[in-house]
Write an enzyme that holds these catalytic residues in place. Structure first.
Site: not given
Ligand code: ADP
Length: 409
Positions: A207, A238, A386
């Site tokens: 993520g 990071r 989570e």
């Molecule tokens: P967090 O750690 O804030 O919970 P997430 O698990 O929601 O983060 O992940 C966020 C990341 O997932 C971002 O970098 C976002 O660009 C990426 N992301 C979300 N949807 C897609 C997608 N369809 N394809 C590629 N990356 C994605």
């Protein structure tokens, strides 16, 4: 028993209200862009579909006011007094190995651990304080990202620094994303219909923050993040692993203070540092597809690092029954999954290209098997949850408190 879960990020707040008897979600949502232009609250209840509100939300206190007024107006509860417990997500638990009821000592320990995860802890502490003010009668529990990794053996956890940093300061690989790694590995075992005690699983939480975990029969034995939330994979902003020898050299060359260096490692590195485009993977990927060379390099480096880390975890486990992709990137990007596993067929990872592009996870089908029929390792995409793991941890604390009271009587 109802439990409210709060996950405060640097500019967002996720929230979920559970009825724990059936582990049912009564209300959930997220406020994004707190303190920035264009803040928005997206939410849904168990009886209504998702809705969203655009409204200014200047700080965490205002975010909680918005969450609670929406919760009361939507009807799952008519008073906050109907919620006896709140679980707060905290990055680093320091000396605490499991979730605990929050008191002064706990807040002090969370504060002491702020340098390990400086983008998250300040918001998390404010989240606790503001929530306690609004729900003074509830039991507030801290659930730490680190809890799942205390089973990592010393040989995998120790750093090659002088021994007293390990023995006296407690500097070791403590890892993060414990709720996610624990949840998706258990979910994978359930999906495969095998006891987790017999499985060796590699979980890839990809993520904004990202880490891998080697889960040996239900226990974490290695992970890519460390005592701080910097090492391992390239993340949104990071750095991931950097030649540690370079850090003091750069500080001297560029005359950087420790605080400036920390800011660089946590906020200006990773995908945004390499690409110069964004910390959001989708933006970087879009720029890469449009031909931006630095963005292409950032995406390629990200995928390569995940591949290399899977190799390390595979050797640590000796075998891999299931490889799990989760997190915003892991769940949603078939291209990343394909690039990570490209050329690893002889090691047992054989993707079904069609299934990989057709993944569509839902609440009722939160797992997809994307492996080819002859793949030695099952390759799964699992929607992480989570908040449920946190609610379960919080429930354990409440039950422990009840048990203590019975024993004292
Ligand atoms: P967090 O750690 O804030 O919970 P997430 O698990 O929601 O983060 O992940 C966020 C990341 O997932 C971002 O970098 C976002 O660009 C990426 N992301 C979300 N949807 C897609 C997608 N369809 N394809 C590629 N990356 C994605």
């Amino acid at each position: 028993m109802r439990i409210f879960v709060i996950n405060s990020g640097s500019s967002s707040m996720k929230h979920t209200l559970f009825e724990m008897d059936q582990e049912q979600v009564l209300f959930s949502g997220e406020i994004e862009r707190i303190g920035l232009e264009g803040s928005r609250h997206t939410f849904r209840t168990n009886s209504n579909p998702a809705q969203s509100k655009d409204l200014p939300v200047r700080d965490i206190g205002e975010a909680l006011d918005e969450v609670f007024s929406t919760l009361l107006s939507q009807g799952p509860v008519s008073s906050l007094d109907e919620i006896p417990a709140v679980a707060h997500r905290i990055g680093h638990g320091g000396k605490y190995r499991e979730a605990v009821r929050i008191d002064r000592d706990v807040i002090d320990e969370i504060r002491r651990m702020t340098p390990m995860i400086p983008l998250h802890h300040p918001a998390m502490i404010i989240g606790i304080e503001e929530c306690v003010r609004r729900m003074p009668k509830a039991v507030h529990c801290a659930v730490f990202d680190t809890w799942f990794h205390w089973t990592i053996p010393d040989e995998a956890a120790i750093y090659g620094l002088p021994y007293h940093y390990f023995a006296e300061r407690g500097y070791r690989r403590t890892g993060f994303h414990g709720n996610s790694h624990a949840y998706v590995s258990a979910k994978a075992a359930e999906y495969l219909d095998k006891p987790i005690e017999r499985l060796k699983i590699i979980t890839c939480h990809l993520g904004a923050g990202a880490s891998l975990c080697a889960v040996d029969r239900g226990r974490s034995i290695d992970t890519t993040l460390g005592m701080t939330a910097v090492p391992g994979l390239i993340m949104g902003s990071r750095a991931g692993d950097v030649d540690t020898g370079l850090i003091p050299i750069i500080m001297k060359e560029d005359n950087l203070s420790p605080d400036r260096m920390i800011e660089m490692l946590f906020k200006q590195s990773g995908l945004i540092g390499i690409s110069g485009v964004s910390r959001d993977f989708r933006d970087v990927d879009t720029a890469a597809q449009a031909g931006n060379l630095r963005a292409k390099l950032a995406v390629a480096a990200f995928c390569y690092q995940v591949k290399r880390a899977i190799g390390s975890m595979l050797m640590a486990l000796g075998r891999c029954d299931a490889l799990v992709f989760t997190g915003g990137i892991g769940q949603n990007s078939p291209t990343v999954r394909a690039r990570v596993l490209d050329g690893t067929e002889d090691l047992g990872f054989r993707l079904d290209a069609k299934k990989n592009t057709q993944v569509s996870l839902t609440d009722t089908a939160p797992v997809a098997d994307i492996s080819a029929a002859d793949s030695r390792t099952r390759i799964l995409v699992v929607e992480t949850f989570e908040e449920l793991m946190m609610a379960r941890q919080c429930l354990k604390v409440l039950e422990g408190t009840k048990q203590d009271r019975i024993e004292q009587q």
